[in-house]
Design a protein around this motif. Structure first.
Motif, PDB file in Angstrom:
ATOM      1  N   TRP A  17     -10.663   4.471   9.614  1.00 20.69           N
ATOM      2  CA  TRP A  17      -9.995   5.609   8.971  1.00 20.69           C
ATOM      3  C   TRP A  17      -8.959   5.107   7.967  1.00 20.69           C
ATOM      4  N   ILE A  18      -8.103   4.174   8.370  1.00 20.71           N
ATOM      5  CA  ILE A  18      -7.064   3.641   7.480  1.00 20.71           C
ATOM      6  C   ILE A  18      -7.699   2.899   6.304  1.00 20.71           C
ATOM      7  N   THR A  19      -8.724   2.113   6.587  1.00 19.17           N
ATOM      8  CA  THR A  19      -9.402   1.357   5.524  1.00 19.17           C
ATOM      9  C   THR A  19     -10.032   2.299   4.506  1.00 19.17           C
ATOM     10  N   ALA A  20     -10.661   3.379   4.994  1.00 14.26           N
ATOM     11  CA  ALA A  20     -11.296   4.344   4.094  1.00 14.26           C
ATOM     12  C   ALA A  20     -10.256   5.093   3.265  1.00 14.26           C
ATOM     13  N   TYR A  21      -9.166   5.464   3.892  1.00 10.63           N
ATOM     14  CA  TYR A  21      -8.120   6.200   3.175  1.00 10.63           C
ATOM     15  C   TYR A  21      -7.493   5.348   2.067  1.00 10.63           C
ATOM     16  N   LEU A  22      -7.201   4.106   2.377  1.00 14.45           N
ATOM     17  CA  LEU A  22      -6.543   3.245   1.394  1.00 14.45           C
ATOM     18  C   LEU A  22      -7.527   2.574   0.435  1.00 14.45           C
ATOM     19  N   LYS A  23      -8.847   2.717   0.751  1.00 18.77           N
ATOM     20  CA  LYS A  23      -9.885   2.074  -0.079  1.00 18.77           C
ATOM     21  C   LYS A  23      -9.557   0.584  -0.264  1.00 18.77           C
ATOM     22  N   SER A  24      -9.362  -0.057   0.863  1.00 21.51           N
ATOM     23  CA  SER A  24      -8.839  -1.418   0.859  1.00 21.51           C
ATOM     24  C   SER A  24      -9.772  -2.375   1.589  1.00 21.51           C
ATOM     25  N   ILE A  68       3.435   7.234  -5.145  1.00 21.62           N
ATOM     26  CA  ILE A  68       3.451   6.423  -6.370  1.00 21.62           C
ATOM     27  C   ILE A  68       4.683   5.522  -6.355  1.00 21.62           C
ATOM     28  N   ILE A  69       4.476   4.234  -6.622  1.00 20.15           N
ATOM     29  CA  ILE A  69       5.578   3.283  -6.633  1.00 20.15           C
ATOM     30  C   ILE A  69       6.102   3.113  -8.056  1.00 20.15           C
ATOM     31  N   GLU A  98       0.853  -1.198   0.000  1.00 20.48           N
ATOM     32  CA  GLU A  98       0.000   0.000   0.000  1.00 20.48           C
ATOM     33  C   GLU A  98       0.886   1.244   0.000  1.00 20.48           C
ATOM     34  N   PRO A  99       1.373   1.659  -1.181  1.00 15.71           N
ATOM     35  CA  PRO A  99       2.312   2.790  -1.243  1.00 15.71           C
ATOM     36  C   PRO A  99       1.780   4.083  -0.629  1.00 15.71           C
TER      37      PRO A  99
END
Length: 334
Positions: free
Chosen positions: A165-172, A281-282, A106-107
């Protein structure tokens, strides 16, 4: 040596002694002082120090793979740098099954910045409201078993708010945040890399409590790159100036401030270095490919480093203490 002030303090009780007894007391004290002086001089003579650089930056990365925090002073504990409530790589993003999540997968994690205020970590990220995480977690929060590089380590769950919060930010898929607490059992660096000692311990770091890098090494790399990279691509604990490129590779034992550390091995670099710390960006190519063109290990060490290029140096902590930006770096000349 006994100064005149010390002699003046002795006069009242020396007066009660005979002249010969007074002389004997003074001779005894003088002998003790001389013995202390020679022992001090011998220690200094045995511990020969050579200045090899100066600390130009100190960085703490509270949440593994998230943005680091530059500090002017830090305590170097057995598990790495800390400054107040900020402890290096003591928080970790995990999947529901406990497996670690880093910027390799998750870059965008590198864009999460952390500040510390009134006992809370404050997480900030693009297009997200800040999220507050208590440093001292309720004991009712479950302790989770986590998996890092094939090894188990514990972490106390930081709660639903930050997980969402982390899940929403990373859309994961659902992710959670855990915290390594001081009473938990750390991992052994030696289990991950053979050169480390049984005394070298880590929480959620890759394999070492401290990683040191010189500005000259970074400048040497950038001289070979079309698109320059930052120190943040490499996430060192300590940045040093005033030495030549890769001189840190030769620092077997060093003293900085009141801290003594032992160099254990080079830092083998991975795809994480290709994540742009400003965009998340990776690239998957640079600066890794360029490093491979001139920083591969000696063939005799291929069993340890494999095909990873080497950049920076890993240290174990022999004597804890404090250091600050501007401190000289001394190499111990045994």
């Amino acid at each position: 040596m006994i100064g005149s002030g010390s002699f003046s303090l002795m006069k009242p009780w020396l007066g009660w002694l005979s002249a010969s007894a007074s002389l004997a007391v003074l001779v005894t004290l003088g002998t003790a002082a001389a013995a202390w002086y020679w022992r001090w001089r011998d220690r200094r003579r045995l511990l020969r120090l050579k200045q090899v650089g100066t600390v130009s930056g100190l960085f703490i990365y509270p949440i593994k793979s998230c943005r680091g925090i530059a500090v002017q002073q830090a305590e170097v504990a057995k598990l790495g740098l800390r400054n107040g409530d900020l402890r290096d790589r003591s928080w970790l993003v995990i999947k529901e099954d406990g497996h670690m999540v880093t910027a390799r997968q998750e870059p965008l994690l590198v864009l999460i910045s952390i500040t510390n205020q009134n006992g809370y970590l404050i997480l900030s990220a693009p297009e997200m409201k800040d999220c507050h995480v208590s440093v001292k977690l309720p004991t009712k929060n479950p302790v989770r078993n986590c998996r890092l590089f094939g090894f188990d380590v514990q972490g106390r769950d930081c709660g639903e708010d930050v997980a969402q919060w982390i899940t929403a930010y990373l859309k994961s898929e659902p992710y959670r945040l855990v915290c390594f607490e001081p009473n938990m059992l750390p991992r052994n660096s030696k289990d991950l890399m053979e050169p480390f000692r049984p005394t070298d311990k880590i929480a959620y770091s890759d394999c070492s409590p401290v990683m040191l890098l010189s500005e000259a090494s970074l400048e040497e790399l950038n001289s070979r790159l079309e698109k320059k990279v930052q120190v943040h691509n490499f996430r060192p604990s300590i940045l040093v100036t005033g030495c030549g490129p890769h001189e840190e590779d030769t620092w077997n034992d060093i003293i900085i401030g009141s801290v003594q550390m032992k160099g254990q091995m080079a830092c083998p670099r991975c795809i994480l270095t290709t994540v742009d710390p400003d965009t998340g960006i990776i690239d998957r190519k640079e600066p890794l490919n360029t490093l491979k063109s001139y920083r591969l290990c000696d063939p005799s060490e291929k069993n340890l480093y494999k095909s990873h290029p080497l950049f920076g140096w890993y240290f174990g902590v022999d004597k804890t203490g404090t250091l600050k930006v501007g401190d000289h770096v001394y190499k111990i000349m045994w």
